[in-house]
Design a protein around this motif. Sequence first.
Motif, short mmCIF file in Angstrom:
data_model
loop_
_atom_site.label_atom_id
_atom_site.label_comp_id
_atom_site.label_asym_id
_atom_site.label_seq_id
_atom_site.Cartn_x
_atom_site.Cartn_y
_atom_site.Cartn_z
N GLN A 98 33.60 -71.13 -4.53
CA GLN A 98 33.23 -70.60 -3.23
C GLN A 98 32.11 -69.58 -3.37
O GLN A 98 32.03 -68.85 -4.35
CB GLN A 98 34.44 -69.93 -2.56
N SER A 99 31.26 -69.56 -2.35
CA SER A 99 30.20 -68.56 -2.31
C SER A 99 29.92 -68.18 -0.86
O SER A 99 30.16 -68.99 0.05
CB SER A 99 28.92 -69.12 -2.97
N THR A 122 36.16 -65.98 -0.40
CA THR A 122 35.06 -65.13 0.04
C THR A 122 35.67 -63.97 0.80
O THR A 122 36.41 -64.19 1.77
CB THR A 122 34.08 -65.88 0.95
N LEU A 125 30.14 -69.66 5.08
CA LEU A 125 30.85 -69.64 3.81
C LEU A 125 30.78 -71.03 3.19
O LEU A 125 30.94 -72.04 3.89
CB LEU A 125 32.32 -69.25 4.02
#
Lengths: 107, 114
Positions: A6-7, A101, A21
């Motif tokens: 995830q970033s 996130t 996201l």
Amino acid sequence: GQQVQQSPASLVLQEGENAELQCNFSSTATRLQWFYQRPGGSLVSLLSNPSGTKHTGRLTSTTVTKERRGSLHISSSQITDSGTYLCAMSNNNAPRFGAGTKLSVKP
Amino acid sequence: ETAVFQTPNYHVTQVGNEVSFNCKQTLGHDTMYWYKQDSKKLLKIMFSYNNKQLIVNETVPRRFSPQSSDKAHLNLRIKSVEPEDSAVYLCASSPDWGSQNTLYFGAGTRLSVL
């Protein structure tokens, strides 16, 4: 094994701004789910879709299965949106989670 | 509305002790799971049961053992706890096993090993 990334790891927004996201996964997914977790709280399911786009309220989930990626768009963020957003992918097995996130929405 | 119930909420114990966590779901689901969430919020699948049958058993130490009396209950026992077992243990259920498995989580059991 399957990996979910995830970033960004964290995101700080002013109230009213939009958030995007990202979730990338290492193998073919049959379903991508987004969850929300308040600090010290349980996980709440937000959206779940194997492919395409799905809306609920200010949230939009888009999954592009063949590109092994998904995204969660939060429009007009509110202070109460602050918390951790987790994506989970499954491929006919137990869902695997990304690291999340952490979203902070400031007044 | 809570439909996956976990007890206890918190548990503090010492290294070497045995602990048991309970989970019950009232959704009529066939599948239940145990996840471990570490201090960095990363969730890792530990076990999954479908209709009382173990179907997923990730690489977890042997001191962890799941127990299911019926499809609505999935308990977790840790025989001799270690410091690295300190975490939040989350129970979840889903309607069935397979690609349509939307998860419903309990509030979690926070374990602290001194």
